[in-house]
Scaffold this motif. Structure first.
Motif, PDB file in Angstrom:
ATOM      1  N   THR B 314      15.007 -27.992  26.397  1.00  0.00           N
ATOM      2  CA  THR B 314      14.230 -27.226  26.340  1.00  0.00           C
ATOM      3  C   THR B 314      15.072 -25.715  26.658  1.00  0.00           C
ATOM      4  N   ARG B 315      15.016 -25.917  27.596  1.00  0.00           N
ATOM      5  CA  ARG B 315      16.304 -25.278  27.956  1.00  0.00           C
ATOM      6  C   ARG B 315      17.312 -24.392  27.263  1.00  0.00           C
ATOM      7  N   GLU B 316      17.581 -25.938  27.042  1.00  0.00           N
ATOM      8  CA  GLU B 316      19.384 -25.161  26.226  1.00  0.00           C
ATOM      9  C   GLU B 316      18.598 -24.477  24.907  1.00  0.00           C
ATOM     10  N   ILE B 317      17.588 -24.924  24.382  1.00  0.00           N
ATOM     11  CA  ILE B 317      17.204 -24.409  23.671  1.00  0.00           C
ATOM     12  C   ILE B 317      17.088 -23.254  23.665  1.00  0.00           C
ATOM     13  N   GLY B 318      16.448 -22.647  24.200  1.00  0.00           N
ATOM     14  CA  GLY B 318      15.778 -21.842  24.866  1.00  0.00           C
ATOM     15  C   GLY B 318      17.089 -20.943  25.052  1.00  0.00           C
ATOM     16  N   LEU B 319      18.090 -21.191  25.672  1.00  0.00           N
ATOM     17  CA  LEU B 319      19.494 -20.699  25.791  1.00  0.00           C
ATOM     18  C   LEU B 319      19.795 -20.224  24.422  1.00  0.00           C
ATOM     19  N   ARG B 320      20.282 -21.154  24.448  1.00  0.00           N
ATOM     20  CA  ARG B 320      20.262 -21.613  22.314  1.00  0.00           C
ATOM     21  C   ARG B 320      19.841 -19.557  21.764  1.00  0.00           C
ATOM     22  N   MET B 321      18.184 -19.892  21.873  1.00  0.00           N
ATOM     23  CA  MET B 321      17.563 -18.957  20.890  1.00  0.00           C
ATOM     24  C   MET B 321      17.922 -17.868  21.425  1.00  0.00           C
ATOM     25  N   ALA B 322      17.392 -17.407  22.251  1.00  0.00           N
ATOM     26  CA  ALA B 322      18.711 -16.257  23.453  1.00  0.00           C
ATOM     27  C   ALA B 322      19.560 -15.150  22.717  1.00  0.00           C
ATOM     28  N   VAL B 323      20.705 -15.903  22.947  1.00  0.00           N
ATOM     29  CA  VAL B 323      21.804 -15.720  22.464  1.00  0.00           C
ATOM     30  C   VAL B 323      21.806 -16.043  21.218  1.00  0.00           C
ATOM     31  N   GLY B 324      20.769 -16.095  20.006  1.00  0.00           N
ATOM     32  CA  GLY B 324      20.457 -15.046  18.802  1.00  0.00           C
ATOM     33  C   GLY B 324      20.353 -16.735  17.943  1.00  0.00           C
ATOM     34  N   ALA B 325      20.871 -17.825  18.280  1.00  0.00           N
ATOM     35  CA  ALA B 325      20.164 -18.710  17.667  1.00  0.00           C
ATOM     36  C   ALA B 325      19.095 -19.239  16.517  1.00  0.00           C
ATOM     37  N   GLU B 326      18.595 -19.224  15.067  1.00  0.00           N
ATOM     38  CA  GLU B 326      18.088 -18.762  14.449  1.00  0.00           C
ATOM     39  C   GLU B 326      16.935 -20.030  14.424  1.00  0.00           C
ATOM     40  N   PRO B 327      15.721 -20.195  14.271  1.00  0.00           N
ATOM     41  CA  PRO B 327      15.267 -21.336  14.024  1.00  0.00           C
ATOM     42  C   PRO B 327      15.966 -22.423  13.646  1.00  0.00           C
ATOM     43  N   ARG B 328      16.268 -22.008  11.950  1.00  0.00           N
ATOM     44  CA  ARG B 328      16.425 -23.126  11.096  1.00  0.00           C
ATOM     45  C   ARG B 328      18.178 -23.524  11.734  1.00  0.00           C
ATOM     46  N   ILE B 329      18.193 -22.612  12.193  1.00  0.00           N
ATOM     47  CA  ILE B 329      20.141 -22.906  13.360  1.00  0.00           C
ATOM     48  C   ILE B 329      19.820 -24.266  14.008  1.00  0.00           C
ATOM     49  N   ILE B 330      18.230 -23.883  14.646  1.00  0.00           N
ATOM     50  CA  ILE B 330      17.800 -25.249  15.626  1.00  0.00           C
ATOM     51  C   ILE B 330      17.911 -26.172  14.726  1.00  0.00           C
ATOM     52  N   LEU B 331      16.706 -26.028  14.221  1.00  0.00           N
ATOM     53  CA  LEU B 331      16.701 -27.026  12.937  1.00  0.00           C
ATOM     54  C   LEU B 331      17.663 -27.985  12.550  1.00  0.00           C
TER      55      LEU B 331
END
Ligand SMILES: Nc1ncnc2c1ncn2[C@@H]1O[C@H](COP(=O)(O)OP(=O)(O)OP(=O)(O)O)[C@@H](O)[C@H]1O
Ligand SMILES: [Mg+2]
Lengths: 250, 409
Positions: B314-331
């Motif tokens: 979860t924290r990794e996901i949060g970090l990736r989002m914080a630095v600019g990962a869009e939801p669709r890229i996380i998906l």
């Protein structure tokens, strides 16, 4: 008057906790100009992090407006906010938040992966940023192979790599001892001197003194906003090291 | 973020929990292996059937005399005649699509050589049998015209008979006793091996029609040229139905059958073999059920582990989002991870299936054929499983709020 990086207008944030409303930010209107080095101070629970997360586009305000580089942030989709963060904001966290089992270089170029910077260019920029924070010889080290101070410097390099308009650091020295904390502050001051706009959250006035402007929060209110001549982290670091040497000598 | 980077990130994530990843793949591995092995055995069995049909001739009819030869014994004869050698001749001459029509007789008896005895099928034939049933001689010769005309005491023996009576020794020119009558071995057939029902096709001997009719079956028949069946080989397989009709009318006419009663039956060997292979298909269906259950369970395993992984990171996901990962890229990232997991499971399953198939071929005598489209399909299908079962965990990751994800303990 210099260019405005971020501006808030009557910013408010409510949290709802089991039927109870908690207003974490109350009517905050503030302007942060390019080249500012702002320390956000206040007791625990006063809303410092909440404020930081708002201007960092990590969280949406309940009321009021945020203008980043002149553009309003309201009603942006999650994807659009991600793009804004990627382009304009560099984050430094108390707990570093580096990816485990990933080299310093790969950690630093992470933001560049999300804006499709060509691999070679991304590598070169990440390398340059690591050199800037004094870790040019640690590119391949994983977080577990680095000291806390070094990890935080990797995180700062990551925050710099996209050349953002605003660097947000939430208690960047909180997990570090005095000396490494001072090293990190020295680095931030250096970046400030190079023209970076930095907002730093801290509850230590010693640390806040390295910034050129101090905001004080209390119970979600902004109670004071003043500018000061910053102390030099480099000088204090030198002093500390001298004392160390003396202690050892004695 | 380009696909190569996504793959790299997924690979790193899977490698970090190597053992867990492999255990997770197990369901997929077993499922894919089961599917491939099943299809390989199915294809192998079909190949065997095809081969057998080919060896029998997919273009072969067998005309049986009915009522005349029950169990090889003669029944009280009526006015109408049974099948005769002349009928075979007529078929061959009057139906132009027929390549050859070989008359045959069956008898049973004991073969004795020295102190060994053996009871193969005894076939009365003429030399047309070689064409009609695709037999070849391994050594020796076929019957001469004189031997055929004079009920010669000669025999051509199958490989099994040779092995049982003569072993490695030379069989040609030896005399064996068939129901006490001395018979000279003049030829040995090439082996055909087992058919798909597991029957030994080489446990037989050939003797001239007259020899079997007069000297072995000892039959006084309504016609001196009576035969039990006629093997009819059609030149072109596409003419089978025409020939079947023509056979029917020709034989009705020759045997003077007017009403619906019939003194003969016409059977297509290929059809007989295919009917039996349907049993195989039912068995295959059962295996398919097992394989799909295993794939389903495997898929749920993937979903489970992906959910665990999403929570853990979860924290990794949060970090990736914080630095600019869009939801669709996380998906995408988590989907790629699930698909990679399944694809690797599929590949390992494929390898396992190849090994098991080779083993079954070498040690259990199965024919297993792994067709390229099966490989492509099963790998494609495992990727689909990854997408299907990875989708929910991936959306869960993509829907996270960056701030909450970052704060997650
Ligand atoms: N997600 C949340 N849900 C509910 N309440 C929250 C949430 N986040 C913060 N709060 C509340 O909002 C108030 C401000 O919190 P915030 O994290 O901004 O404080 P802070 O000034 O950063 O404190 P600290 O120095 O301890 O980090 C606190 O009372 C906190 O309990
Ligand atoms: Mg805080």
């Amino acid at each position: 008057m210099s260019h405005t990086v971020v501006e808030t207008k009557a910013l408010e944030k409510d949290y709802r906790m089991g039927g109870q409303h908690l207003r974490a930010l109350k009517d905050i209107s503030i302007r942060i100009a390019e080249g500012d080095f702002v320390a956000v101070m206040g007791p625990s629970g006063s809303g410092k992090s909440t404020f930081m997360n708002m201007i960092g586009c990590l969280d949406a305000p309940s009321r009021g407006q945020i203008l980043l580089q002149g553009a309003a942030l309201t009603q942006l989709s999650a994807a659009a906010l991600a793009k804004v963060r990627n382009k304009y904001i560099g984050f430094v966290f108390q707990q570093f938040n580096l990816l485990p089992r990933t080299s310093a270089l790969d950690n630093v170029l992470l933001p560049l992966l999300y804006n499709n910077t060509p691999r070679d260019e991304a590598k070169a920029r990440a390398q340059a940023c690591l050199q800037l924070v004094g870790l040019g010889d640690r590119l391949d080290h994983q977080p577990s192979q680095l000291s806390g101070g070094q990890q935080q410097r990797v995180a700062i390099a990551r925050a710099l790599v996209n050349d953002p308009a605003l660097i947000l650091a939430d208690e960047p020295t909180g997990a570090l001892d005095t000396e490494t904390g001072l090293e990190v502050m020295q680095l931030l001051q250096q970046l400030h001197q190079q023209g970076k706009t930095i907002v730093l959250v801290t509850h230590e006035s010693d640390i806040a003194a390295f910034a050129s402007r101090q905001l004080l929060f209390k119970d979600g209110n902004l109670v004071s906003d003043r500018s000061s001549i910053p102390h030099s982290a480099a000088a204090e670091l030198a002093l500390l090291r001298q004392q160390r040497i003396k202690e050892v000598a004695e | 973020m380009n696909s190569l980077t996504l793959l790299q990130v997924a690979w790193v994530a899977l490698r970090v929990n190597l053992l867990r990843s492999i255990l997770t793949m197990l369901g997929i591995i077993i499922g894919v292996a089961a599917v491939i092995i099943m299809l390989a055995l199915g294809a192998g069995a079909r190949y065997d059937v095809d081969q057998q049909i080919k060896s029998l001739g997919g273009n072969v009819f067998v005309v049986f005399a009915r009522g005349r030869f029950m169990g090889g014994a003669r029944e009280a004869s009526g006015s109408s005649q049974g099948l005769t050698e002349m009928d075979a001749q007529a078929i061959e001459q009057q139906i132009s699509e027929v390549n050859v029509a070989a008359p045959t007789l069956r008898a049973s008896g004991q073969l004795i050589y020295g102190n060994l005895n053996w009871a193969p099928e005894i076939h009365g034939v003429d030399n047309k049998i070689y064409t009609a049933q695709s037999w070849e001689l391994a050594e020796g010769r076929s019957f001469s015209d004189t031997e055929l005309a004079s009920a010669g005491r000669v025999a051509v023996i199958g490989q099994t008979v040779k092995r049982e009576l003569f072993g490695a020794a030379d069989a040609l020119g030896q005399t064996v006793r068939v129901n006490k009558m001395p018979v000279t071995v003049i030829g040995v057939l090439k082996g055909k091996g087992q058919n798909t029902q597991g029957n030994d096709q080489d446990d037989l001997i050939f003797m001239p029609l007259d020899t079997v009719r007069k000297r072995i079956a000892g039959m006084t028949l309504s016609s001196p040229k009576a035969v039990r069946s006629i093997i009819v080989q059609v030149t072109d397989e596409r003419d089978m139905s025409i020939v079947e009709q023509q056979l029917d009318s020709l034989l009705r006419q020759r045997l003077r059958i007017t009403d619906n009663q019939s003194g003969f039956s016409i059977r297509n060997l290929a059809e007989m073999v295919e009917t039996r292979s349907q049993t195989m298909q039912i068995f295959n269906g059962l295996l398919a059920a097992v394989a799909s259950v295993s794939l389903l369970v495997g898929g749920i395993g993937i979903m489970n582990i992906m959910l665990v992984s999403v929570t853990e990171r979860t924290r990794e996901i949060g970090l990736r989002m914080a630095v600019g990962a869009e939801p669709r890229i996380i998906l995408k990232q988590f989907l790629v991870e699930a698909v990679l997991l399944c694809a690797m499971g599929g590949l390992i399953g494929l390898t396992l299936a190849v090994a098991v198939s080779l083993g079954l071929e070498h040690f259990a005598g199965f024919t297993a054929i792994i067709q390229p489209q099966v490989v492509v399909m099963s790998l494609g299908f495992s990727c689909l499983i990854g997408v299907f079962f990875g989708y929910y965990p991936a959306t869960k990751a993509a829907r996270m709020q960056p701030i909450e994800a970052l704060r997650f303990e």
